[in-house]
Design a protein around this motif. Structure first.
Motif, short mmCIF file in Angstrom:
data_model
loop_
_atom_site.label_atom_id
_atom_site.label_comp_id
_atom_site.label_asym_id
_atom_site.label_seq_id
_atom_site.Cartn_x
_atom_site.Cartn_y
_atom_site.Cartn_z
N LEU A 100 0.84 -1.19 0.00
CA LEU A 100 0.00 0.00 0.00
C LEU A 100 0.88 1.25 0.00
O LEU A 100 1.89 1.31 0.71
CB LEU A 100 -0.90 0.02 1.24
N ARG A 101 0.46 2.24 -0.75
CA ARG A 101 1.12 3.53 -0.72
C ARG A 101 0.57 4.35 0.43
O ARG A 101 -0.42 3.97 1.08
CB ARG A 101 0.91 4.26 -2.05
N ARG A 102 1.17 5.48 0.71
CA ARG A 102 0.71 6.33 1.83
C ARG A 102 -0.71 6.84 1.61
O ARG A 102 -1.42 7.11 2.57
CB ARG A 102 1.67 7.50 2.00
N ASN A 103 -1.12 6.96 0.36
CA ASN A 103 -2.51 7.38 0.11
C ASN A 103 -3.46 6.19 0.18
O ASN A 103 -4.62 6.30 -0.20
CB ASN A 103 -2.61 8.09 -1.24
N LEU A 104 -2.93 5.04 0.62
CA LEU A 104 -3.67 3.79 0.81
C LEU A 104 -4.14 3.18 -0.50
O LEU A 104 -4.97 2.26 -0.49
CB LEU A 104 -4.84 3.98 1.79
N LEU A 105 -3.60 3.66 -1.61
CA LEU A 105 -3.86 2.99 -2.87
C LEU A 105 -2.87 1.84 -3.02
O LEU A 105 -1.77 1.85 -2.45
CB LEU A 105 -3.72 3.97 -4.04
N ARG A 106 -3.26 0.86 -3.83
CA ARG A 106 -2.44 -0.33 -3.98
C ARG A 106 -1.10 -0.01 -4.65
O ARG A 106 -1.03 0.79 -5.58
CB ARG A 106 -3.20 -1.35 -4.82
N CYS A 107 -0.07 -0.62 -4.13
CA CYS A 107 1.27 -0.51 -4.71
C CYS A 107 1.57 -1.80 -5.46
O CYS A 107 1.46 -2.89 -4.90
CB CYS A 107 2.29 -0.28 -3.59
N ASP A 108 1.91 -1.67 -6.72
CA ASP A 108 2.31 -2.80 -7.54
C ASP A 108 3.32 -2.24 -8.53
O ASP A 108 3.01 -1.98 -9.69
CB ASP A 108 1.10 -3.41 -8.26
N ASP A 109 4.52 -2.00 -8.02
CA ASP A 109 5.51 -1.24 -8.78
C ASP A 109 6.71 -2.10 -9.18
O ASP A 109 7.04 -3.07 -8.51
CB ASP A 109 5.98 -0.03 -7.96
N TRP A 110 7.37 -1.67 -10.25
CA TRP A 110 8.49 -2.40 -10.84
C TRP A 110 9.74 -1.54 -10.90
O TRP A 110 9.66 -0.32 -11.07
CB TRP A 110 8.14 -2.85 -12.26
N GLY A 111 10.87 -2.19 -10.76
CA GLY A 111 12.14 -1.52 -10.99
C GLY A 111 12.46 -1.46 -12.47
O GLY A 111 11.72 -1.97 -13.31
#
Length: 120
Positions: A100-111
């Motif tokens: 989760l990001r700080r805005n509580l939206l889902r985090c699904d991130d890539w390098g």
């Protein structure tokens, strides 16, 4: 936004070892799990190994016994120790973070990916 920065790739001879690192930073509320994926030229991206924040890990069959994934929850960093490397391990290795990001939206991130090349 969550940033993932990978490091540790390079050129190694067959039978050698490399250790990949991936540090997550930015607008992180919670990381639930991280993973390593790889993509060889003209091939689809495939899962290498994943790990949860609780330490539960899973490996693709073709790396079991050779690769070890670990995670530092304090540093939001995931590692991939790769031993007994084979030429077929040659690929771009990507890191992924889920949570989760700080805005509580889902985090699904890539390098951005790091190249691993194994010579025979």
């Amino acid at each position: 936004q969550v940033q993932l920065v990978e490091s540790g790739g390079g050129l190694v001879q067959a039978g050698g070892s490399l250790r990949l690192s991936c540090a997550a930073s930015g607008s992180i509320f919670r990381i639930n799990g991280m993973g390593w994926y790889r993509q060889a030229p003209r091939q689809p991206r495939e899962t290498v190994a994943t790990i949860t924040s609780g330490g539960s890990s899973n490996y693709a069959d073709y790396v079991k016994g050779r690769f070890t994934i670990s995670m530092d929850n304090v540093k939001n960093t995931v590692y991939l120790q790769m031993n007994n490397l084979k030429p077929e391990d040659t690929a771009v290795y990507y890191c992924n973070a889920q949570g989760l990001r700080r805005n509580l939206l889902r985090c699904d991130d890539w390098g951005q990916g790091t190249q691993v090349t194994v010579s025979s």
